[in-house]
Design a protein around this motif. Structure first.
Motif, mmCIF file in Angstrom:
data_model
loop_
_atom_site.group_PDB
_atom_site.id
_atom_site.type_symbol
_atom_site.label_atom_id
_atom_site.label_comp_id
_atom_site.label_asym_id
_atom_site.label_seq_id
_atom_site.Cartn_x
_atom_site.Cartn_y
_atom_site.Cartn_z
ATOM 1 N N HIS A 1 -15.063 36.716 47.699
ATOM 2 C CA HIS A 1 -14.545 35.584 47.640
ATOM 3 C C HIS A 1 -14.238 35.304 49.450
ATOM 4 O O HIS A 1 -14.100 36.021 50.046
ATOM 5 C CB HIS A 1 -13.166 35.700 47.248
ATOM 6 N N PRO A 2 -14.314 33.860 49.687
ATOM 7 C CA PRO A 2 -14.433 33.457 50.989
ATOM 8 C C PRO A 2 -13.036 33.827 51.812
ATOM 9 O O PRO A 2 -13.103 34.273 52.634
ATOM 10 C CB PRO A 2 -14.515 32.009 50.874
ATOM 11 N N ASP A 3 -11.690 33.820 51.090
ATOM 12 C CA ASP A 3 -10.592 34.219 51.666
ATOM 13 C C ASP A 3 -10.749 35.864 51.572
ATOM 14 O O ASP A 3 -9.985 36.127 52.468
ATOM 15 C CB ASP A 3 -9.378 33.716 50.570
ATOM 16 N N ASP B 1 -19.966 44.736 60.918
ATOM 17 C CA ASP B 1 -20.090 45.199 59.162
ATOM 18 C C ASP B 1 -19.716 44.005 58.510
ATOM 19 O O ASP B 1 -20.457 43.804 57.218
ATOM 20 C CB ASP B 1 -19.001 46.204 59.049
ATOM 21 N N LEU B 2 -18.825 42.933 58.882
ATOM 22 C CA LEU B 2 -18.629 41.783 58.177
ATOM 23 C C LEU B 2 -19.958 40.810 58.140
ATOM 24 O O LEU B 2 -19.830 40.068 57.093
ATOM 25 C CB LEU B 2 -17.394 41.070 59.007
ATOM 26 N N GLU C 1 -23.118 36.725 55.782
ATOM 27 C CA GLU C 1 -24.349 35.892 55.512
ATOM 28 C C GLU C 1 -24.932 35.844 54.322
ATOM 29 O O GLU C 1 -25.522 34.737 53.584
ATOM 30 C CB GLU C 1 -25.452 36.621 56.689
ATOM 31 N N ARG C 2 -24.900 37.078 53.687
ATOM 32 C CA ARG C 2 -25.419 37.346 52.249
ATOM 33 C C ARG C 2 -24.360 36.257 51.248
ATOM 34 O O ARG C 2 -25.021 35.541 50.094
ATOM 35 C CB ARG C 2 -25.078 38.655 51.831
ATOM 36 N N ILE C 3 -23.181 35.988 51.491
ATOM 37 C CA ILE C 3 -22.475 35.368 50.307
ATOM 38 C C ILE C 3 -22.390 33.927 50.895
ATOM 39 O O ILE C 3 -22.523 32.985 49.940
ATOM 40 C CB ILE C 3 -20.945 36.001 50.388
ATOM 41 N N THR D 1 -18.467 31.403 62.920
ATOM 42 C CA THR D 1 -17.355 32.009 63.394
ATOM 43 C C THR D 1 -17.510 33.459 63.562
ATOM 44 O O THR D 1 -16.931 34.066 64.454
ATOM 45 C CB THR D 1 -16.048 31.593 62.538
ATOM 46 N N THR D 2 -17.762 34.115 62.529
ATOM 47 C CA THR D 2 -18.060 35.792 62.492
ATOM 48 C C THR D 2 -18.915 36.062 63.653
ATOM 49 O O THR D 2 -18.782 36.986 64.267
ATOM 50 C CB THR D 2 -18.508 36.050 61.323
#
Length: 822
Positions: A675-677, A704-705, A710-712, A722-723
């Motif tokens: 989930h995005p959150d 790691d994030l 990118e996948r989700i 932002t990441t």
């Protein structure tokens, strides 16, 4: 006569349980009751056991009774009495009694080892003769004997069949492996092979029901069709009835085609108390999810209205003026269906209390006219909506309700566009299910469903129907929530033109679209334009709806928010403070919008410089949010998120990191790891880990994030940018200043392409690139970059925006560095 063994008979766990129970029975009379829905193979299991017992030499007498009626049981017992006891064939009841008495050996008489199989007991009362006359009443249950065994097969689950030493064995469906093995074996015996994946899919389509598999295999052999063709025919419910997929000659001495297997059971269930409700209850359940229907759906007021209207007598006639149906009556109808093994009813699993085999559902739907099917499908939709809570505190319940809506749509989508004779429109359950998916983070699901709904509403209702416009509105919203902010703004702009033309400029829906267009305009980077659009909207909303209308309050809320985003954080905080008492007065202190207003006030307090006040405000808000919405509601988790963030901004970086670490498993449990959150929680955990001093750990956590984001969300989602931004920042903080500068240089063209050159996010990326360029030793380049950035920020954000002021400060710093170096 024991039925012949079915072709490719499958050994099953139930057979082992049956033998183990018998072998462990000692010398007491041992009665086994095989119970299960029609078609699961109870008779075959009983026949397998009886043949094995006879062939092993364990029996002297074996009596097989087709026990579908009391007269058949009496007749079979009488025949055994004639053959074994020399009873009078002209007096069946007396002969039957003699046989039952003979089963208990008299003193000195040689004992006889016996097994009596009562196959397909239709009604427990059939085993009691003359139940209303105590003087002539007697039981057809075999008597207790240390040498006897009794085996019963039945679809019934009545308590009268169990107890008194009778052991119950539930017979279920084939396992997937048994289903494929059965189909493969039968086809192979006739020189046929089919791909295993198709047989696996066919078995799933038939719900692993042994009788269905047997008749399907026979049809494939007789017709020469492939499994692919058969599955296609089976899937087209409107064009192909189950009767059309039945072989001309049934296999394995079967007497009944699949489609007719359950008709007698339905009729019997409908006679049980509360009489006349089982059939209309099954009609309702036939349109819902076979894997689980909440009991509250089937006992809701909407469901009870359906039951009352369609209550039928034993003859099949309606009972006249509908009598009210209580919740207890509706639950009783479920128990009646359960007693006949037409459904599985387990009240202990409230969200999925009722399960119905998919072929029973299909057979039930096939008995309905098109008009009946439409009426019953709409009743099911009303029942779902009657159960759907206004605020989704229970995410598991919401998922089950969405699954039931999906099943209903699959079976009767066209019926959901006809509300009644006076109004043609889409049933609100369709939009509600899609929005529920989006609310719980299944953004792709919500978008797919709404994209389909846009097509179907246009087809059924026309492009200008209000429901078509509403569906387009919701699709645009979830596009934006999924990251396509530019697409959302464009979709709302196109929708606005059509709404002004169709509904008029002052229609509430037109005003709502103006609000959404302004919001997504801001999300796309034009924060000043968004604030100006809400300022223009507010007087129109007050004029049309009034100052106390919830939409007017919502407009004031958004105006305050974008005022803050445009740089006036203190003004935003004051606007939220002015809005809060009006929201509490009009909506009440516990309304979710009141909670959201308190959240906005807390947030902009922090943005205005009072981080400690923001943290305290969120701390005060959290217990109210937990009390009103529940601890697992997304808005409660959102409040915890902001409390942790402002705790960090107030100076407690370690506490913020710990709070985000505590929040993460709850978000993963409630919303799922993708989930995005949940991703944002990981993002903030990494950030505050760095702020607490672990810069290398923060950089690694962002590394790691990034692939998950990118996948989700995709490489072009703003959260992905932002990441990448934060990964570059902490890479620099961990000591790799040159790598940080290069990472920002790589990020900038993507940010400009995706967000646009004037988006605040693009300007922030340019700011950080300039900073790390200077940290890497290029003071002149940093000063030049800040000078160019300042001009654009003054033009886009204004000279007094906090970001503009920060850039002026950094420009002065690097200019001084150049002078000092010179």
């Amino acid at each position: 006569m024991i039925p012949s063994e079915a072709r490719s008979f499958q050994h099953r766990a139930e057979a082992d349980r049956l033998r183990a129970a018998v072998e462990g029975g000692g010398t007491a009379v041992l009665t086994q009751v095989l119970t299960g829905m029609g078609g699961v193979g109870k008779t075959q299991l009983a026949a397998d056991y009886a043949r094995a017992a006879w062939n092993d030499g364990d029996l002297d007498v074996l009596v097989w009774v087709t026990a579908s009626a009391q007269s058949a049981v009496v007749s079979a017992y009488a025949q055994a009495g004639v053959e074994l006891c020399r009873a009078d064939p002209d007096d069946p009841e007396r002969a039957a009694k003699q046989f039952l008495a003979w089963l208990v050996p008299k003193p000195g008489q040689r004992p006889c080892r016996w097994l009596i199989v009562l196959d397909d007991v239709a009604d427990p009362s059939d085993l009691i003769v003359h139940p209303d006359d105590p003087g002539t009443r007697y039981s057809l249950w075999p008597p207790a004997s240390p040498y006897g065994r009794v085996l019963i097969t039945t679809r019934r689950r009545d308590a009268a069949l169990f107890g008194d030493g009778r052991r119950r064995i539930e017979v279920g469906l084939f396992t997937p492996a048994q289903s494929v093995a059965y189909l493969s074996s039968v086809l192979k015996a006739h020189g046929r092979t089919e791909p295993v994946d198709q047989l696996t899919a066919l078995a799933a389509d038939l719900g692993h029901l042994p009788l269905a598999l047997a008749q399907a295999a026979a049809y494939l052999i007789d017709s020469g069709n492939s499994a692919v063709v058969y599955r296609g025919l089976l899937a087209d419910e409107r064009a192909t009835a189950l009767a059309d997929l039945t072989p001309d000659a049934l296999p394995d001495e079967q007497a009944t085609p699949l489609g007719a297997v359950w008709s007698l059971s339905v009729a019997r269930a409908n006679t049980l108390s509360p009489a006349g409700l089982a059939r209309p209850m099954l009609h309702l359940a036939a349109f819902l999810d076979p894997n689980g229907i909440p009991q509250d759906v089937l006992t809701s007021e909407a469901a009870r209205t359906h039951l009352a209207t369609h209550r039928v007598s034993a003859s099949g006639d309606t009972t006249g003026e509908p009598a009210p149906v209580t919740c207890s009556d509706a639950a009783g109808a479920l128990r009646a269906l359960h007693r006949l093994s037409l459904i599985d009813h387990n009240p202990g699993i409230p969200h999925q209390a009722v399960r119905v085999h998919q072929l029973i559902q299909r057979t039930t739907r096939a008995t309905l006219t098109h008009e009946q099917a439409g009426h019953f499908a709409r009743a099911a939709a009303h029942a779902i909506m009657a159960t759907w809570p206004e605020f989704e505190r229970d995410t598991a319940l919401a998922q089950v309700l969405r699954a039931n809506t999906q099943a209903l749509t699959q079976h009767a989508e066209d019926a959901l566009y006809q509300q009644d004779a006076l109004y043609l429109g889409a049933h609100r359950v369709l939009l509600h299910a899609a929005d529920s998916a989006g609310t719980t983070g299944q953004l792709a699901v919500a978008i797919d469903q709404l994209d389909h709904l846009v097509t179907t509403t246009r087809s059924y209702l026309g492009p200008d129907h209000p429901d078509t416009l509403t569906t387009r509105h919701n699709l645009a919203f979830w596009l934006g929530m999924a990251g396509d902010v530019t697409g959302a703004a464009r979709a709302f702009a196109e929708l606005l033109n059509d709404q002004v033309r169709v509904l008029g400029p002052d229609h509430p829906n037109t005003l709502t679209t103006r609000s959404c267009l302004a919001s997504w305009q801001g999300e796309a980077g034009d924060v000043t334009g968004a604030a100006r659009a809400f300022a223009d909207l507010l007087p129109d909303t007050e004029r049309v709806l009034g100052p106390d209308h919830p939409d007017t309050l919502n407009t004031r809320l958004h105006l305050a928010f974008w005022q803050g985003e445009a740089g006036d954080a203190a003004g935003a905080a004051q606007a939220f403070a002015d809005l809060l008492p009006d929201t509490e007065r009009i909506l009440g202190p516990d309304h979710p919008n009141t909670l959201y207003t308190r959240s906005g006030l807390a947030f902009w307090l922090g943005k205005a410089g009072d981080a400690a006040g923001a943290a305290q405000a969120f701390a005060d808000l959290l217990p109210d949010t937990e009390r009103i919405l529940g601890p697992d509601h997304p808005n409660t988790l959102y409040t915890r998120h902001h409390l942790a963030f402002w705790q960090g901004r107030a100076g407690d970086a370690a506490g913020a990191a710990q709070a985000f670490a505590d929040l993460l498993p709850d978000r993963e449990r409630v919303l799922g790891p993708d989930h995005p959150d949940t991703l944002r929680t990981r993002h903030n955990l990494a950030f505050w880990q760095g702020e607490a001093g672990d810069t290398a750990g923060a950089a690694q956590a962002f590394a790691d994030l990034l692939p998950d984001t990118e996948r989700i969300l995709g490489p072009d989602h703003p959260d992905t940018l932002t990441t990448r931004h934060n990964l570059a920042f902490w890479q620099g903080e961990a000591g790799d200043v040159t790598g940080a500068a290069q990472a920002y240089a790589d990020l900038l063209p993507d940010t400009e392409r995706i967000l646009g050159p004037d988006h605040p996010g693009t300007l922030t990326t340019r700011h950080n690139l300039a900073s790390w360029q200077g940290e890497a030793g290029d003071a002149a380049g940093a000063a030049q970059a800040f000078a160019e950035l300042l001009n654009d920020q003054v033009r886009v954000l204004g000279p007094d925006h906090p970001d503009t002021l920060t850039t002026r400060h950094d420009l002065a710093f690097w200019q001084k560095e150049l002078r000092d170096d010179g």
